[in-house]
Design a protein around this motif. Structure first.
Motif, PDB file in Angstrom:
ATOM      1  N   GLN A 199      43.990  36.189  49.143  1.00 43.03           N
ATOM      2  CA  GLN A 199      44.125  36.036  50.593  1.00 43.03           C
ATOM      3  C   GLN A 199      45.354  36.763  51.120  1.00 43.03           C
ATOM      4  O   GLN A 199      45.303  37.447  52.147  1.00 43.03           O
ATOM      5  N   LEU A 200      46.459  36.620  50.417  1.00 40.00           N
ATOM      6  CA  LEU A 200      47.692  37.261  50.865  1.00 40.00           C
ATOM      7  C   LEU A 200      47.616  38.773  50.736  1.00 40.00           C
ATOM      8  O   LEU A 200      48.158  39.507  51.574  1.00 40.00           O
ATOM      9  N   ASN A 201      46.947  39.254  49.701  1.00 41.22           N
ATOM     10  CA  ASN A 201      46.773  40.702  49.565  1.00 41.22           C
ATOM     11  C   ASN A 201      45.961  41.268  50.719  1.00 41.22           C
ATOM     12  O   ASN A 201      46.226  42.387  51.190  1.00 41.22           O
ATOM     13  N   ARG A 202      44.990  40.507  51.203  1.00 41.67           N
ATOM     14  CA  ARG A 202      44.219  40.973  52.358  1.00 41.67           C
ATOM     15  C   ARG A 202      45.095  41.048  53.603  1.00 41.67           C
ATOM     16  O   ARG A 202      44.960  41.965  54.421  1.00 41.67           O
ATOM     17  N   VAL A 203      45.993  40.076  53.738  1.00 42.71           N
ATOM     18  CA  VAL A 203      46.947  40.116  54.853  1.00 42.71           C
ATOM     19  C   VAL A 203      47.798  41.379  54.768  1.00 42.71           C
ATOM     20  O   VAL A 203      48.004  42.082  55.772  1.00 42.71           O
ATOM     21  N   ALA A 204      48.287  41.684  53.563  1.00 41.67           N
ATOM     22  CA  ALA A 204      49.121  42.879  53.366  1.00 41.67           C
ATOM     23  C   ALA A 204      48.333  44.152  53.678  1.00 41.67           C
ATOM     24  O   ALA A 204      48.868  45.096  54.276  1.00 41.67           O
ATOM     25  N   GLU A 205      47.075  44.172  53.276  1.00 37.20           N
ATOM     26  CA  GLU A 205      46.242  45.355  53.545  1.00 37.20           C
ATOM     27  C   GLU A 205      46.064  45.571  55.039  1.00 37.20           C
ATOM     28  O   GLU A 205      46.143  46.712  55.534  1.00 37.20           O
ATOM     29  N   HIS A 206      45.826  44.509  55.775  1.00 38.48           N
ATOM     30  CA  HIS A 206      45.693  44.633  57.234  1.00 38.48           C
ATOM     31  C   HIS A 206      47.024  45.040  57.866  1.00 38.48           C
ATOM     32  O   HIS A 206      47.055  45.800  58.843  1.00 38.48           O
TER      33      HIS A 206
END
Length: 214
Positions: A199-206
């Protein structure tokens, strides 16, 4: 009189008297690690001297003798955290070829530190003094300064990107520094609330997709 006679008679010689204090096998680094985990998990104020002495398996006088008072131990633990647990910002920023790569790697490496097995979630710089009262203002201020230092290093790395010509001089690097610092601190709170690495990696990607909007 033999030593055993002295013990029985209540006149134990000071040389052979030994209390519960600091264990002979006391390992200062191990003690700092255990104390750090308590401060990281529960925060400065919620971690009591009793919690610390139980975790370190020493008496309160031994704790004071080894580390000073609770605030001094906290500062030692903070330095230990920055040395052993915190994301290695200097190495990342030095080795990354561009400012964008530096920030992207830094975000994802922070996430690895925020969500680890058998360790508290989030960043100790953010969570350790979240609920401190006014009487511990000095400790809050110390952590605030360290967080400001991180934001300043992000700003300086973006500034280097302009000098290296991989970032436009028109980019608002102060606003970018604020944005990515906010992302990192926000992810810390999400990690405390149970967010997964995925979930946090998706935040970083965005967050990195926003790079071109500045």
């Amino acid at each position: 009189m033999t030593e055993s006679d002295k013990v029985v008679s209540g006149h134990t010689d000071p040389v052979v008297r030994r209390g519960r204090g600091r264990p002979r096998c006391f390992d200062e680094q191990e003690a700092l690690h255990k104390a750090m985990l308590l401060f990281w998990e529960y925060g400065y104020e919620a971690t009591s001297i009793s919690d610390l002495t139980q975790a370190l398996n020493i008496t309160a006088p031994s704790l004071y003798g080894s580390f000073g008072d609770k605030s001094q131990l906290f500062y030692r633990c903070l330095d230990y955290y920055l040395t052993t647990e915190a994301c290695p910002i200097e190495r990342i920023f030095q080795e990354a070829r561009t400012a964008r790569i530096a920030i992207e790697i830094y975000l994802h490496e922070n996430i690895k530190k925020m969500v680890q097995e058998h360790k508290p979630a989030g960043c100790m710089l953010v969570v350790a003094t979240m609920n401190c009262s006014e009487q511990n203002h000095q400790i809050q201020e110390q952590l605030l300064q360290k967080r400001h230092w991180v934001k300043q290093r992000i700003y300086e790395r973006l500034q280097q990107g302009i000098q290296d010509q991989d970032l436009s001089p028109n980019n608002p690097i102060e606003a970018m520094s604020d944005f990515y610092t906010t992302i990192i601190q926000g992810m810390t709170l999400q990690a405390r609330d149970g967010a997964t690495i995925e979930q946090l990696n998706r935040v970083a990607e965005h967050a990195m997709k926003s790079w071109d909007t500045f």
